[in-house]
Write an enzyme that holds these catalytic residues in place. Structure first.
Site, PDB file in Angstrom:
ATOM      1  CB  SER A  29      -0.838  -0.109   1.290  1.00 40.45           C
ATOM      2  OG  SER A  29      -1.864  -0.927   1.180  1.00 40.45           O
ATOM      3  CG  HIS A  60      -2.942  -1.914  -3.548  1.00 37.77           C
ATOM      4  ND1 HIS A  60      -1.737  -3.127  -3.337  1.00 37.77           N
ATOM      5  CD2 HIS A  60      -3.010  -1.862  -2.257  1.00 37.77           C
ATOM      6  CE1 HIS A  60      -1.473  -3.005  -2.034  1.00 37.77           C
ATOM      7  NE2 HIS A  60      -2.242  -2.593  -1.211  1.00 37.77           N
ATOM      8  CG  HIS A  82      -4.791  -7.473   0.295  1.00 39.86           C
ATOM      9  ND1 HIS A  82      -4.659  -6.462  -0.589  1.00 39.86           N
ATOM     10  CD2 HIS A  82      -3.644  -6.927   1.025  1.00 39.86           C
ATOM     11  CE1 HIS A  82      -3.571  -5.521  -0.709  1.00 39.86           C
ATOM     12  NE2 HIS A  82      -3.376  -5.907   0.553  1.00 39.86           N
ATOM     13  CE1 TYR A  84      -8.439  -5.987   1.839  1.00 32.79           C
ATOM     14  CE2 TYR A  84      -6.566  -6.649   3.107  1.00 32.79           C
ATOM     15  CZ  TYR A  84      -7.209  -5.886   2.116  1.00 32.79           C
ATOM     16  OH  TYR A  84      -6.608  -4.683   1.548  1.00 32.79           O
ATOM     17  CD  GLU A  85      -8.001  -7.170  -2.758  1.00 32.08           C
ATOM     18  OE1 GLU A  85      -8.305  -6.330  -3.507  1.00 32.08           O
ATOM     19  OE2 GLU A  85      -6.864  -7.624  -2.564  1.00 32.08           O
ATOM     20  CB  ALA A 112       1.319  -0.369   4.919  1.00 36.02           C
ATOM     21  CG  MET A 209      -4.808  -6.648   7.421  1.00 39.01           C
ATOM     22  SD  MET A 209      -6.387  -5.755   6.729  1.00 39.01           S
ATOM     23  CE  MET A 209      -6.504  -4.609   7.922  1.00 39.01           C
ATOM     24  CB  SER A 210      -0.222  -8.195   2.788  1.00 34.81           C
ATOM     25  OG  SER A 210       0.600  -7.450   3.346  1.00 34.81           O
ATOM     26  CG  ASN A 233      -1.498   2.264  11.631  1.00 30.85           C
ATOM     27  OD1 ASN A 233      -1.341   1.576  10.515  1.00 30.85           O
ATOM     28  ND2 ASN A 233      -1.792   1.189  12.551  1.00 30.85           N
ATOM     29  CG  HIS A 245      -6.759   2.360   3.374  1.00 28.88           C
ATOM     30  ND1 HIS A 245      -5.737   1.479   3.452  1.00 28.88           N
ATOM     31  CD2 HIS A 245      -6.855   2.508   2.033  1.00 28.88           C
ATOM     32  CE1 HIS A 245      -5.156   1.285   2.302  1.00 28.88           C
ATOM     33  NE2 HIS A 245      -5.716   1.912   1.304  1.00 28.88           N
TER      34      HIS A 245
HETATM   35  N1  HPA Z   1      -3.340  -3.418  11.360  1.00 31.11           N
HETATM   36  C1  HPA Z   1      -3.378  -4.297  10.393  1.00 31.11           C
HETATM   37  N2  HPA Z   1      -2.759  -4.083   9.237  1.00 31.11           N
HETATM   38  C2  HPA Z   1      -2.410  -2.814   8.817  1.00 31.11           C
HETATM   39  C3  HPA Z   1      -2.255  -1.825   9.725  1.00 31.11           C
HETATM   40  C4  HPA Z   1      -2.870  -2.373  10.984  1.00 31.11           C
HETATM   41  O1  HPA Z   1      -2.652  -1.579  12.182  1.00 31.11           O
HETATM   42  N3  HPA Z   1      -1.612  -0.753   9.261  1.00 31.11           N
HETATM   43  C5  HPA Z   1      -1.412  -0.889   8.176  1.00 31.11           C
HETATM   44  N4  HPA Z   1      -1.934  -2.104   7.678  1.00 31.11           N
END
Ligand code: HPA
Length: 270
Positions: A29, A60, A82, A84-85, A112, A209-210, A233, A245
């Site tokens: 990302s 993306h 991903h 999750y998609e 990320a 998540m990847s 973050n 996001h």
């Molecule tokens: N959690 C999960 N996936 C992420 C996060 C998070 O805080 N930040 C960026 N991708």
């Protein structure tokens, strides 16, 4: 019989590529800007590659850029799939398998991530030393592919030699690079504070998540892996802040220059 989608995509791409790739780059990302530094670039939208669905996540792009970066022939996937998609894990790892079929010998994977380690604030670059697969999924489930191992060893999934190269480039370039364990969750909701406390107790430093599916598939196919997470973050519950996001994309863009110098510096030494 239907064609194997990995071989169909590799056959489609092979005549389009300037040269066989040495290295496959999977860009997470907001980190896709690195493709602008690729020389003699050939760009192929995923829509034109058989078996490559379109990419749905903001930030993306959904295209492949092949060419020279820091003297190496690279195949860069700008935009990833991903689980999750709703994609099957086999689709998520298709770019890595196609790159392996085309001859790539190493994977540089980036993402990320949220900082579960409270000392890893937004903007921190983290060299992934190991992972926790908390997704409940594994891309190798199903019939074994002939070019892959059935039971790959993951005890050195993130290649110690490549990690040493990354540390030396970071030192030379004056880029702060921490090390830690990446915990992969399914998403797409962010974690609860209780889940982040669990991940901390399990030894996770970053959460995302990847990445883990691609790393497992790369190791099964014998590719060496380098993984770099950009902490965008603080993970849930570490600060009062709500997660969104856009914050992830903004933090990724802010780190693009450091990230690009680190990755191109590493490629130059491979
Ligand atoms: N959690 C999960 N996936 C992420 C996060 C998070 O805080 N930040 C960026 N991708």
């Amino acid at each position: 019989m239907t064609r194997d989608p990995v071989l169909a995509a590799a056959d489609h791409l092979e005549p389009l590529l300037p040269e066989p790739p040495d290295i496959v780059l999977v860009l997470g990302s907001g980190l896709g800007g690195l493709v602008d530094a690729i020389d003699d670039a050939v760009t192929v939208p995923y829509a034109e590659i058989p078996g490559f669905p379109s990419v749905t996540v903001t930030g993306h792009h959904g295209r492949l850029v092949a060419g020279r970066l820091a003297g190496r022939q690279v195949l860069a996937f700008q935009g990833r799939y991903h689980v999750y998609e709703g994609h099957a894990p086999a689709v998520v790892v298709r770019p890595v398998r196609v790159a392996a079929a085309l001859g790539a010998r190493a994977l540089v994977v980036t993402c990320a991530a949220g900082g579960a380690n409270p000392s890893f604030g937004p903007g921190t670059l983290m060299l992934i030393t190991d992972h926790l697969n908390l997704t409940g999924r594994n891309p190798l489930v199903g019939p074994q592919r002939p070019e892959e191992q059935r039971f790959p060893d993951l005890s050195r999934a993130y290649d110690p030699g490549l990690r040493a190269v990354a540390r030396s480039v970071a030192d030379r370039e004056g880029i702060e690079l921490v090390e830690g364990v990446y915990a992969a969750v399914l998403g797409p909701s962010y974690e609860t504070p209780a889940e982040i406390r669990m991940i901390q107790r399990l030894g996770g430093d970053a959460v995302g998540m990847s990445t883990v599916p691609e790393v497992i598939a790369a190791r099964a196919a014998g590719l060496d892996v380098l993984g770099i997470a950009l902490i965008t973050n603080a993970a849930a519950g570490i600060t009062e802040h709500r997660l969104d996001h856009q914050e992830v994309l903004d933090a990724a863009r802010a780190a693009a220059d450091r990230f690009g110098r680190l990755v191109t510096g590493v490629l130059a030494q491979l």
